[in-house]
Design an enzyme around this catalytic site. Structure first.
Site, PDB file in Angstrom:
ATOM      1  N   ASP A 123      -3.465   2.589   3.898  1.00  0.00           N
ATOM      2  CA  ASP A 123      -2.004   2.553   3.822  1.00  0.00           C
ATOM      3  C   ASP A 123      -1.526   1.186   3.317  1.00  0.00           C
ATOM      4  O   ASP A 123      -2.041   0.146   3.750  1.00  0.00           O
ATOM      5  CB  ASP A 123      -1.439   2.822   5.229  1.00  0.00           C
ATOM      6  CG  ASP A 123       0.077   2.899   5.248  1.00  0.00           C
ATOM      7  OD1 ASP A 123       0.633   3.697   4.479  1.00  0.00           O
ATOM      8  OD2 ASP A 123       0.692   2.142   6.032  1.00  0.00           O
ATOM      9  N   GLU A 135      -3.443   3.033  -1.179  1.00  0.00           N
ATOM     10  CA  GLU A 135      -2.050   3.288  -1.570  1.00  0.00           C
ATOM     11  C   GLU A 135      -1.420   1.967  -2.000  1.00  0.00           C
ATOM     12  O   GLU A 135      -1.073   1.142  -1.165  1.00  0.00           O
ATOM     13  CB  GLU A 135      -1.251   3.879  -0.407  1.00  0.00           C
ATOM     14  CG  GLU A 135       0.189   4.164  -0.785  1.00  0.00           C
ATOM     15  CD  GLU A 135       1.209   3.910   0.339  1.00  0.00           C
ATOM     16  OE1 GLU A 135       2.336   4.420   0.226  1.00  0.00           O
ATOM     17  OE2 GLU A 135       0.887   3.199   1.310  1.00  0.00           O
TER      18      GLU A 135
END
Ligand code: CA
Length: 609
Positions: free
Chosen positions: A252, A288
């Site tokens: 993330d 990401e």
């Protein structure tokens, strides 16, 4: 030619076409009557050729909204397990599953929020989602089906409710200053970035003179990733999940590890990649980095396998622009080619991670308006699946689900059914597998703060039986990806001579691993070498490779409102006997190939081999 024996399903629905309300009257009947539900079959499709490597088709699941196994309205891990046959039943010969062969689970660790991106315990399962043994059972069932499991790894920040942060906060409440004893008394103070200076991206620690870094939200304090103790904790965490059978991680918010410092981000990811790969050399990691490809491209220097290809995604990305008819399909091919070269310059073993939508983006059904809307929703899905790498599909994208505005709306309940085929009528379905896939009794309530809105397209219960549905189109597009390994693994070469405004052609080719018939194997690299782009080449198509099957396929895309006819012999690589091998159509019209004359319908995609 593969043979499939599927149960024909006969159900009588009072109003088949527009039936969407829960109280629709449903009767089951033995007879195949008007409006009967049957699972569409396409016996003409070539067999699948699925390779077991990192070039997968991955299904992103928000567990909260996927499927509820215990009746509390919140999706859970047992619910995911129950629906695995929807994703992949482990048998390549059946066509009742989507054909995805990996899942990415959004965060499953304990957290005070519904989305769970603020973790309070990195080594446990949030009770809303079940138990660790539920997780282990789910992983086992995934692996039995050839589905890899990737979990979300949120390392930029924890929750303010994480014991590390709570201990640090307690310490700082009682200590105006930190000194040489602090590290020993409360090492957690150094797990985060505390300062007495107010700065951008920092929040006041209530009841103290301290501020802490929290780039996303005051409830998400940023970790100090320079701290060796934090790195040791991270290593423990990845080892923990590796031991649980996890096959990889989705990282993330990697651009925020060190805000505005790409060099430090790459350094940290290099450490992380080395750490995880030492624990499991086959682990797959995707990052990401919500930025542009010149930055996330450079992140490949870290050795991390994949970064999500944001340039192609969302309502303004390349995929939507081509589907909308605003960008030439040839440019889609050219952009893919440019990326492939750029990423390979950082890491020969990079695996692109194309995706079209995700949990932070408005859903595709709202991207297009007017004539051809459904065709565009479909074509966009296929464009994503034609890209190289590990392609991601966000749950419900394959149903044309809607959802925009606040985040909760983008994470709506998976639309298993809207009442047309309810659990009673599912009794009429003979196949146990389809019964389970169709069972909508565990539809979730979705996030509490989600707004009320209607979906545009039907739930799975209707789309499964509708040959022209978005669902069946997606399934066929995944099938296409699973038929030709060269699509996910090959390089892209635009073929300008076959392209015009709304018509684009490109070759996907893989030149590694020569065939025994090496005299004819003329697909070489694009750096000045011949891949069938000029008259000196006998043919690029029709050559097979022992591992990849077709060494090259020609993909032709029509993103215009009208059918087009094109003479493939304009391209020398076509060879004498091109074969129309796969036809992905958004409407009723099919493509055809007579000699070298290809007719391709509006919003059509074909593969020539
Ligand atoms: Ca539940």
């Amino acid at each position: 030619m593969r043979k499939r024996a599927l149960a024909a399903i006969t159900l009588l629905c009072a109003v088949l076409a527009g039936c969407s309300s829960n109280d629709a009257e449903i009767e089951t009947t033995e007879n195949n009557v008007e409006g009967a539900f049957t699972v569409p079959e396409d016996e003409s499709l070539p067999p699948v050729h699925v390779l077991d490597d990192k070039y997968r088709t991955t299904y992103e699941i928000f567990v909260y909204s996927f499927y509820d196994s215990d009746g509390d309205g919140i999706g859970d891990l047992n619910g995911v397990r129950q629906k695995l046959d929807y994703i992949n039943d482990g048998d390549d010969k059946t066509s009742t599953d989507l054909g995805c062969n990996a899942i990415w689970l959004m965060p499953i660790c304990p957290s005070p929020t519904y989305h769970k991106y603020d973790v309070t315990d990195y080594k446990d399962i949030d009770p809303e989602y079940g138990t660790m043994s539920d997780f282990e059972e789910m992983v086992k069932e995934c692996h039995r089906r050839g589905i890899k499991v990737y979990t979300d790894l949120v390392l930029n920040h924890t929750s303010t409710e994480h014991p590390w942060f709570k201990e640090a906060k307690e310490y700082l409440k009682n200590h105006t200053d930190i000194d040489s004893k602090t590290e020993e008394e409360c090492p957690y103070v150094y797990y985060y970035n505390f300062t007495k200076e107010q700065q951008t991206g920092y929040e006041r620690l209530n009841g103290t003179e301290w501020y802490y870094e929290a780039r996303f939200w005051s409830g998400m304090p940023d970790l100090n990733l320079d701290n060796e103790k934090v790195r040791a904790e991270i290593s423990d965490i990845t080892q923990f999940w590796t031991d649980k059978g996890v096959d990889g991680f989705r990282l993330d918010a990697v651009t925020s590890y060190y805000t505005n410092d790409n060099e430090k981000n790459i350094e940290f990811m290099t450490w992380l990649n080395d750490t995880v790969k030492a624990q499991n050399e086959d682990a797959y990691i995707v990052g990401e980095a919500w930025t542009n490809s010149s930055i996330y491209g450079s992140y490949y220097a870290s050795g991390i396998d994949s970064f999500f290809d944001f340039d192609f995604s969302g309502s303004e990305g390349t995929i939507a622009a081509v589907a909308r008819g605003k960008k030439q399909p040839l440019l889609f091919a050219k952009e893919m080619q440019e990326e492939e070269k750029a990423y390979a310059s950082y890491n020969d073993f990079y695996v692109n991670a194309p995706f079209y939508t995700n949990h932070d983006m408005a859903r595709s059904a709202g991207y297009f308006t007017g004539r051809g809307t459904e065709q565009k929703v479909k074509m966009a899905g296929a464009l994503n699946l034609l890209m190289g790498g590990n392609a991601f599909i966000y749950y419900g994208e394959e149903l044309g689900m809607k959802g925009s505005g606040k985040d909760e709306n983008k994470r709506a309940p998976m639309q298993w059914g809207n009442g047309v085929v309810n659990s009673d009528s599912a009794d009429a379905v003979e196949s146990e597998k389809i019964k389970i896939i169709l069972d909508a009794s565990g539809m979730t309530n979705g996030p509490k703060d989600m707004e009320k809105f209607d979906m545009i397209y039907h739930g799975l219960d209707q789309q499964l039986f509708d040959k022209t549905s978005i669902y069946n189109y997606y399934k066929k597009a995944i099938r296409l990806r699973n038929t030709y390994p060269v699509i996910a693994r090959g390089n892209t070469q635009p073929v300008e001579v076959l392209s015009e405004d709304k018509l684009g052609a490109f070759v996907k080719y893989k030149n590694s691993g020569l065939s025994s018939n090496s005299e004819d194997y003329i697909i070489l690299d694009e750096e000045g070498n011949n891949i069938g782009m000029n008259g000196s080449v006998k043919s690029a198509l029709g050559i097979t490779d022992p591992y990849y099957g077709e060494a090259a396929v020609l993909v032709v895309i029509n993103n215009g409102d009208e059918a087009k006819v094109i003479d493939l012999s304009k391209w020398s690589g076509t060879g004498d006997d091109p074969e129309l091998s796969f036809d992905l159509e958004t409407g009723d019209e099919a493509a055809s190939l007579e000699g070298t004359n290809l007719t391709i319908p509006s919003y059509g995609i074909v593969v020539i081999k």
